[in-house]
Design a protein around this motif. Structure first.
Motif, PDB file in Angstrom:
ATOM      1  N   ARG A  79      -8.961   6.962   3.976  1.00  0.00           N
ATOM      2  CA  ARG A  79      -9.036   5.509   4.119  1.00  0.00           C
ATOM      3  C   ARG A  79      -7.690   4.940   4.559  1.00  0.00           C
ATOM      4  N   ALA A  80      -6.613   5.454   3.971  1.00  0.00           N
ATOM      5  CA  ALA A  80      -5.287   4.974   4.348  1.00  0.00           C
ATOM      6  C   ALA A  80      -5.005   5.245   5.820  1.00  0.00           C
ATOM      7  N   LEU A  81      -5.368   6.441   6.272  1.00  0.00           N
ATOM      8  CA  LEU A  81      -5.152   6.773   7.686  1.00  0.00           C
ATOM      9  C   LEU A  81      -5.998   5.889   8.590  1.00  0.00           C
ATOM     10  N   GLU A  82      -7.227   5.567   8.158  1.00  0.00           N
ATOM     11  CA  GLU A  82      -8.085   4.658   8.928  1.00  0.00           C
ATOM     12  C   GLU A  82      -7.472   3.271   9.019  1.00  0.00           C
ATOM     13  N   HIS A  83      -6.751   2.865   7.979  1.00  0.00           N
ATOM     14  CA  HIS A  83      -6.067   1.562   7.989  1.00  0.00           C
ATOM     15  C   HIS A  83      -4.788   1.608   8.814  1.00  0.00           C
ATOM     16  N   GLY A  84      -4.438   2.781   9.342  1.00  0.00           N
ATOM     17  CA  GLY A  84      -3.256   2.896  10.182  1.00  0.00           C
ATOM     18  C   GLY A  84      -1.981   3.251   9.454  1.00  0.00           C
ATOM     19  N   ALA A  85      -2.104   3.724   8.210  1.00  0.00           N
ATOM     20  CA  ALA A  85      -0.913   4.088   7.450  1.00  0.00           C
ATOM     21  C   ALA A  85      -0.197   5.264   8.095  1.00  0.00           C
ATOM     22  N   THR A  86       1.106   5.196   8.126  1.00  0.00           N
ATOM     23  CA  THR A  86       1.958   6.280   8.604  1.00  0.00           C
ATOM     24  C   THR A  86       3.076   6.472   7.585  1.00  0.00           C
ATOM     25  N   PRO A  87       3.765   7.606   7.615  1.00  0.00           N
ATOM     26  CA  PRO A  87       4.916   7.748   6.707  1.00  0.00           C
ATOM     27  C   PRO A  87       5.915   6.613   6.852  1.00  0.00           C
ATOM     28  N   ALA A  88       6.177   6.206   8.091  1.00  0.00           N
ATOM     29  CA  ALA A  88       7.147   5.130   8.314  1.00  0.00           C
ATOM     30  C   ALA A  88       6.648   3.806   7.747  1.00  0.00           C
ATOM     31  N   SER A  89       5.371   3.501   7.937  1.00  0.00           N
ATOM     32  CA  SER A  89       4.855   2.223   7.437  1.00  0.00           C
ATOM     33  C   SER A  89       4.855   2.191   5.914  1.00  0.00           C
ATOM     34  N   ILE A  90       4.555   3.332   5.290  1.00  0.00           N
ATOM     35  CA  ILE A  90       4.554   3.388   3.827  1.00  0.00           C
ATOM     36  C   ILE A  90       5.962   3.181   3.284  1.00  0.00           C
ATOM     37  N   LEU A  91       6.940   3.833   3.874  1.00  0.00           N
ATOM     38  CA  LEU A  91       8.324   3.652   3.422  1.00  0.00           C
ATOM     39  C   LEU A  91       8.793   2.221   3.668  1.00  0.00           C
ATOM     40  N   ASP A  92       8.394   1.637   4.795  1.00  0.00           N
ATOM     41  CA  ASP A  92       8.762   0.249   5.072  1.00  0.00           C
ATOM     42  C   ASP A  92       8.176  -0.682   4.011  1.00  0.00           C
ATOM     43  N   ASP A  93       6.916  -0.446   3.660  1.00  0.00           N
ATOM     44  CA  ASP A  93       6.274  -1.272   2.632  1.00  0.00           C
ATOM     45  C   ASP A  93       6.971  -1.119   1.286  1.00  0.00           C
ATOM     46  N   LEU A  94       7.315   0.122   0.925  1.00  0.00           N
ATOM     47  CA  LEU A  94       7.950   0.362  -0.370  1.00  0.00           C
ATOM     48  C   LEU A  94       9.332  -0.277  -0.457  1.00  0.00           C
ATOM     49  N   ALA A  95       9.990  -0.394   0.684  1.00  0.00           N
ATOM     50  CA  ALA A  95      11.308  -1.031   0.688  1.00  0.00           C
ATOM     51  C   ALA A  95      11.230  -2.473   0.213  1.00  0.00           C
ATOM     52  N   GLU A  96      10.025  -3.073   0.322  1.00  0.00           N
ATOM     53  CA  GLU A  96       9.826  -4.462  -0.098  1.00  0.00           C
ATOM     54  C   GLU A  96       9.146  -4.573  -1.453  1.00  0.00           C
ATOM     55  N   ALA A  97       8.896  -3.444  -2.122  1.00  0.00           N
ATOM     56  CA  ALA A  97       8.097  -3.475  -3.351  1.00  0.00           C
ATOM     57  C   ALA A  97       8.837  -4.139  -4.506  1.00  0.00           C
TER      58      ALA A  97
END
Length: 262
Positions: free
Chosen positions: A72-90
């Motif tokens: 599901r995450a991959l279908e939503h377009g998640a990538t390692p870079a996008s996940i790390l970018d999101d976590l930087a704002e957590a």
């Protein structure tokens, strides 16, 4: 927010030494557009650290629920870079550890992956498909970035190998409760208690048991033999079924209460 070096192990040791049983929820990065709110909710609900899965197309250790979450995450377009970018704002005040497979790390470049993970606020990394003897490429990059490498030990790990793995572990030792892949189970059996005893006999690094822990009662039982538990599939099933951060946070609060004896 970049956590201080050694934050994962130091935080878990402090919690354990203060009498707490450790709770480490697992969340698949990118599973939902609100997935970072799941991370925040987990922290607010009493998580001691949070394991973040970076989806991979061939997850050899993951059972059907985590595989479905990754898909599901991959279908939503998640990538390692996008996940790390999101976590930087957590902006959470508990340590974060990412779990992924070495193909992801190798594709990004080992030094680059380690550096970008650390810059995103990650304290620890779990690489379940990299055996101890093949850590040579990862170790220097992790050390340079200030990342702690969590090691896994299973019920089938030979006795003479256990102290080698625990001696290399940083952050925590990840004890694998059951043979096979991740997933919810009706019961855990005696393997978890046996392995937790073996681990605690040879290391003072926090020992956290995962795989198969599904209910608050199971979490309390497993943690009674170890320092704490990882809970993943039971939480990700809720997200796959449409539950959001509030309901998932409530489930984590119930796990926290059970570990605290409530």
């Amino acid at each position: 927010m970049k956590a201080p070096d050694g934050f994962l192990e130091a935080h878990l040791r402090a919690r354990r030494d203060g009498g707490a049983k450790l709770l480490v929820p697992y969340i698949t990065g990118g599973i939902d557009p609100r997935w970072v709110d799941l991370v925040r909710s987990a922290a607010d609900a009493g998580a001691d650290a949070i394991e973040i899965g970076i989806p991979f197309s061939d997850p050899v250790m993951d059972g059907p629920t985590i595989q479905a979450a990754s898909e599901r995450a991959l279908e939503h377009g998640a990538t390692p870079a996008s996940i790390l970018d999101d976590l930087a704002e957590a902006d959470v005040d508990v340590p974060l550890a990412v779990m992924t497979y070495f193909n992801i790390v190798f594709h990004a470049g080992v030094e680059r992956f380690a550096s970008e993970a650390r810059a995103a606020g990650i304290s620890g990394v779990i690489l379940p498909d990299v055996p101890l003897e093949e850590m040579g490429e990862w170790d220097p990059a992790a050390a340079a970035a200030g990342l702690e490498t969590v090691m896994l030990v299973s019920p089938l790990t030979p006795e003479d190998r256990v102290p080698r793995l625990t001696g290399r572990a940083q952050g925590f030792v990840y004890g694998v409760n059951l043979l096979g892949v991740t997933g919810e189970r009706a019961s855990i059996g005696s393997m978890a208690a046996d392995l937790a005893g073996r681990l605690k006999a040879v290391t003072d690094v926090p020992t956290v048991m995962g795989f198969g822990v599904s209910t608050p009662a199971q979490a309390a039982e497993v943690a009674s033999h170890a320092d704490g538990v990882v809970v993943g599939s039971a939480l990700m099933r809720r997200v796959l079924d449409g539950e959001g951060p509030l309901r998932v946070g409530q489930a984590i609060s119930e796990l926290r209460a059970a570990l605290d004896g409530g």
